[in-house]
Design an enzyme around this catalytic site. Structure first.
Site: not given
Ligand code: COA
Length: 391
Positions: A259, A317
């Site tokens: 998140h 989710e």
């Molecule tokens: N599975 C695997 N790795 C994940 C992950 C997940 N669900 N969520 C984040 N990471 C990793 C990313 O690949 C990133 O790695 P890197 O630094 O090597 O590139 C690191 O963790 C940080 O991720 P980041 O994209 O900066 O986090 P964010 O705060 O921008 O993203 C979300 C938040 C929710 C978009 C992200 O966690 C995600 O895509 N989750 C899956 C989709 C989901 O469940 N969405 C519903 C959200 S309520």
């Protein structure tokens, strides 16, 4: 002095005061209208949650009664909107696009010779969205739409209009808990869109139409569908470890985890997992819920090994998918059902914005050229450079 520092996605920037909800990402706490989400979600009806957001207090019994009567009166669709939804369903238009079309016409049939109060539109929008979604779905399934029933509450009536069956009380309670849990969540993308549209002194129908468009995107409201697909696939294959390994080794994200704000388990995931556990136990289907819990534990531990420096915990989710699947919401309607709830937050934010408005007008940092030389059109050479594009 003008701040020209770039804040991509407005991350970390506060742009509004609100009394509607508060998120503490470090401690994993969510307060809605003054109540911790855990206390509100399982006890309130959705109508009580919306009254709370619109009035900053809970209703008395008499107030709730008249509020529910008012909402019930706004449930029906105009014939024109029904036709749009029939056509959308026939053309296999996505549920969120159909919802946007229906919401955009929500002021049809409103007597515009009298000025209509924004609060009335707020109630109309909250009431009519479930009917739009259900009517679209009935057409999409080749069935006739089901007229809303005045004797049913908001959540029960939504389930009834979708299925044409007497709603099961356990499913109603499960859905109601979901609707209360996700009704508001700070200044997320769609809520910001709604406030932003309102800030130009536009109207609530426009604001909610824009918000639906924002919620549709996979980075906002689109995750629970893929979560369900993942869970059903792994449940069938019986190999959670294999799935987790393959997915993470391929550099893919596990849906339902991580998140932007929470560094702990999302408090909404905790509320929804409790509601889902109760629902599946009542339904005598503990096996699927036990599998889900086991999968969650394995996933969180694999994610901790995968990204030791970044807490990646269960988000809302994950259990949204489990709960909505259980109570019988079609997978294609997961995001639209999110809108059925979130509209309560959107309209409350719009009213809050109106009460203390300043037009939203951030800055952009110009990174383009400043010294181009004009050439007449017949002297310009073709090039693939985006800089030469007129768009
Ligand atoms: N599975 C695997 N790795 C994940 C992950 C997940 N669900 N969520 C984040 N990471 C990793 C990313 O690949 C990133 O790695 P890197 O630094 O090597 O590139 C690191 O963790 C940080 O991720 P980041 O994209 O900066 O986090 P964010 O705060 O921008 O993203 C979300 C938040 C929710 C978009 C992200 O966690 C995600 O895509 N989750 C899956 C989709 C989901 O469940 N969405 C519903 C959200 S309520």
């Amino acid at each position: 002095m003008v701040d020209r520092e770039l804040h991509r996605g407005l991350e970390g920037i506060a742009v509004a005061e609100t009394r509607l909800s508060s998120i503490d990402g470090e401690r994993g706490e969510l307060v809605i209208g003054g109540f911790p989400v855990e206390g509100l979600a399982t006890r309130a009806t959705y109508e009580e949650s919306v009254f709370l957001l619109l009035n900053d207090r809970l209703p008395t019994a008499a107030e709730l009664d008249s509020f529910c009567t008012e909402l019930t009166g706004y449930r029906t669709l105009s014939e024109e909107v029904e036709q749009v939804l029939r056509r959308a369903a026939r053309e296999n238009v996505d549920a969120m696009d159909a919802l946007r079309m229906g919401v955009a016409a929500a002021n049809l049939g409103v007597d515009t010779t009298e000025p209509t109060e924004a609060r009335e539109y707020a109630k109309r929008l909250v009431s009519v969205i479930p009917t739009i979604v259900a009517t679209y779905w009935r057409y999409r399934s080749g069935d006739a739409p089901v007229e809303p029933r005045e004797d049913l509450g908001h959540a029960a009536n939504y389930l009834y209009m979708l299925s044409d069956d007497e709603p099961d009380p356990a499913a109603v309670r499960g859905l109601e808990t979901y609707l209360n849990t996700v009704v508001d969540h700070g200044l997320n993308a769609s809520t910001f869109v709604a406030r932003s549209i309102t800030s130009s002194e536009s109207d609530l129908v426009s604001a909610v139409t824009g918000a639906v468009g924002s919620l549709k995107g996979p980075l906002h409201g689109g995750a629970p569908g893929p979560v369900l697909e993942m869970l059903l696939t792994v449940y069938e294959s019986g190999d959670p470890e294999g799935y987790l390994q393959e997915t993470l080794d391929a550099g893919e994200r596990l849906m339902g985890f991580g998140h932007r704000v929470y560094r702990t388990r999302d408090p909404r995931a905790t509320v929804l997992s409790g509601a889902a556990e109760r629902f599946y136990a009542d339904a005598g289907d503990e096996a699927f819920f036990d599998f889900v819990e086991g999968f969650e534990a394995r996933a969180v531990s694999r994610l901790a090994e995968h990204k030791p420096d970044r807490p990646l915990e269960t988000n809302v989710e994950f259990y949204t998918a489990v709960l909505l699947y259980g109570v019988g919401i079609p997978r294609e309607l997961f995001t639209a059902t999110f809108a059925v709830s979130r509209v309560g937050g959107w309209v409350a934010h719009c009213l809050e914005q109106m009460a203390d408005n300043r037009i939203v007008r951030p800055l952009s940092v110009y990174v383009g050229d400043r010294d181009r030389t004009w050439t007449p059109v017949d002297e310009r050479e073709a090039t693939n450079s985006p800089k030469a594009s007129t768009e």
